[in-house]
Design an enzyme around this catalytic site. Structure first.
Site, PDB file in Angstrom:
ATOM      1  CG  HIS A 182     -42.801  50.789 -43.287  1.00 44.42           C
ATOM      2  ND1 HIS A 182     -41.937  51.339 -42.360  1.00 44.42           N
ATOM      3  CD2 HIS A 182     -42.160  49.701 -43.794  1.00 44.42           C
ATOM      4  CE1 HIS A 182     -40.838  50.604 -42.294  1.00 44.42           C
ATOM      5  NE2 HIS A 182     -40.954  49.615 -43.161  1.00 44.42           N
TER       6      HIS A 182
ATOM      7  CG  HIS B 294     -38.700  47.950 -34.254  1.00 41.73           C
ATOM      8  ND1 HIS B 294     -38.328  47.070 -35.239  1.00 41.73           N
ATOM      9  CD2 HIS B 294     -38.255  49.176 -34.627  1.00 41.73           C
ATOM     10  CE1 HIS B 294     -37.664  47.739 -36.186  1.00 41.73           C
ATOM     11  NE2 HIS B 294     -37.608  49.011 -35.827  1.00 41.73           N
TER      12      HIS B 294
ATOM     13  CE1 TYR C  19     -42.836  47.578 -35.340  1.00 35.48           C
ATOM     14  CE2 TYR C  19     -41.717  49.558 -34.583  1.00 35.48           C
ATOM     15  CZ  TYR C  19     -41.922  48.583 -35.543  1.00 35.48           C
ATOM     16  OH  TYR C  19     -41.193  48.614 -36.702  1.00 35.48           O
ATOM     17  CD  GLU C  20     -40.182  43.720 -34.840  1.00 34.28           C
ATOM     18  OE1 GLU C  20     -40.156  42.693 -35.555  1.00 34.28           O
ATOM     19  OE2 GLU C  20     -39.160  44.378 -34.556  1.00 34.28           O
TER      20      GLU C  20
ATOM     21  CB  ALA D 198     -36.264  55.237 -41.247  1.00 34.52           C
TER      22      ALA D 198
ATOM     23  CB  SER E  46     -36.732  51.223 -41.826  1.00 32.94           C
ATOM     24  OG  SER E  46     -37.398  50.616 -40.770  1.00 32.94           O
TER      25      SER E  46
ATOM     26  CG  ASN F 294     -42.091  60.191 -42.363  1.00 32.05           C
ATOM     27  OD1 ASN F 294     -41.478  59.119 -42.269  1.00 32.05           O
ATOM     28  ND2 ASN F 294     -42.680  60.769 -41.331  1.00 32.05           N
TER      29      ASN F 294
ATOM     30  CG  MET G  91     -42.104  53.992 -33.984  1.00 33.05           C
ATOM     31  SD  MET G  91     -43.234  53.060 -35.051  1.00 33.05           S
ATOM     32  CE  MET G  91     -44.188  54.401 -35.791  1.00 33.05           C
TER      33      MET G  91
END
Length: 271
Positions: free
Chosen positions: A246, A83, A85-86, A113, A30, A235, A211
């Site tokens: 995000h 990913h 999660y997609e 990231a 990312s 972060n 992730m």
């Protein structure tokens, strides 16, 4: 069609578009995909044109393969990854790594990231990944093993190449770029972790969470690739700052991209 047949079709398509020998495969996470814009004599192949390739749906992921020369090395870069999660299967998430191995890349440089769990980390830090924890609830190697792709029980004792790690530490020192080191822990997402999950992660030795990355590294090791991993701490993890979003991830990678690009380019030149 079998996985091997799909791979052969994908590889043939990519080769027919000008991809030849590869020194390093790159997976750019990312907000970090801009590095691919610096590849010289670039051949760009959109994911949606490649047979059997999925398409990235996440903001900050361009969605194409970029092949060419970077710091004197032949590289094939994924500008955007896939990913779990997609909604993709693990087999789909790691399919590009299988393709890179079939294209005879010898090494994989993976970036991401991630959220800082280590209390000494700050947003904008770069972290050399020295080890990983799979907390995604599954493993990309579950199912029948294809012996010609790799062993049934891969050894993950040194998933991240030790010699590469030493080189990265030296390069960062030479460039005066502060570099943290630590263990990356992969969660499935797409929710950010709860404060309790972060306390758990810290208690078992995680320095950063995210992730992605974990499945790709497992399959890279299975395929016999040498692996190098670098996280951008975008972060602080849940419970360490007020909210998580995000936009902040993209913002922070934008801020540190100059150092990130300098570091990666010098690493490629040195290795």
């Amino acid at each position: 069609m079998t996985l091997m047949e799909n791979l052969e079709e994908t590889v043939l398509y990519i080769k027919n578009h000008g991809v030849k020998e590869i020194d390093f495969a790159l997976i750019l996470g990312s907000g970090l995909g801009e590095l691919a814009d610096e590849i010289q004599d670039a051949v760009k192949i959109p994911y949606d044109k490649i047979p059997h390739f999925p398409v990235s749906t996440v903001q900050g992921h361009a969605g194409q393969l970029v092949y060419g020369t970077l710091s004197g090395k032949k590289v094939l870069a994924m500008q955007g990854r896939f990913h779990f999660y997609e909604g993709y299967s693990m087999e789909t998430v790691v399919y590009p790594v299988r393709v890179m191995a079939k294209l005879k890349a010898h090494s994989l440089l993976v970036t991401n990231a991630s959220g800082g769990v280590n209390k000494t980390f700050e947003p904008g830090d770069l972290m050399l990944i020295t080890d990983q924890i799979n907390h995604m609830g599954t493993n990309p190697l579950i199912g029948m093993n294809v012996d010609e792709m790799g062993p049934r029980f891969p050894d993950m004792s040194q998933a991240f190449d030790n010699a590469y790690q030493k080189t990265v530490v030296q390069v960062a020192e030479t460039l005066a770029i502060p570099l943290k080191t630590g263990t990356y822990m992969g969660f499935s997402g797409p929710t950010y972790e709860t404060p309790a999950e972060i306390r758990f992660a810290r208690s078992i030795g995680a320095d950063a969470v995210g992730m992605s990355t974990v499945p790709e590294v497992i399959v890279a090791v299975h395929s016999g690739l040498r692996v190098l991993g670098i996280s951008c701490i975008t972060n602080l993890a849940a419970g360490m700052q007020e909210t998580l979003n995000h936009e902040e991830v993209i913002e922070t990678t934008e801020r540190v991209k100059t150092d990130f690009k300098r570091l990666i380019k010098e690493i490629l030149m040195t290795i």
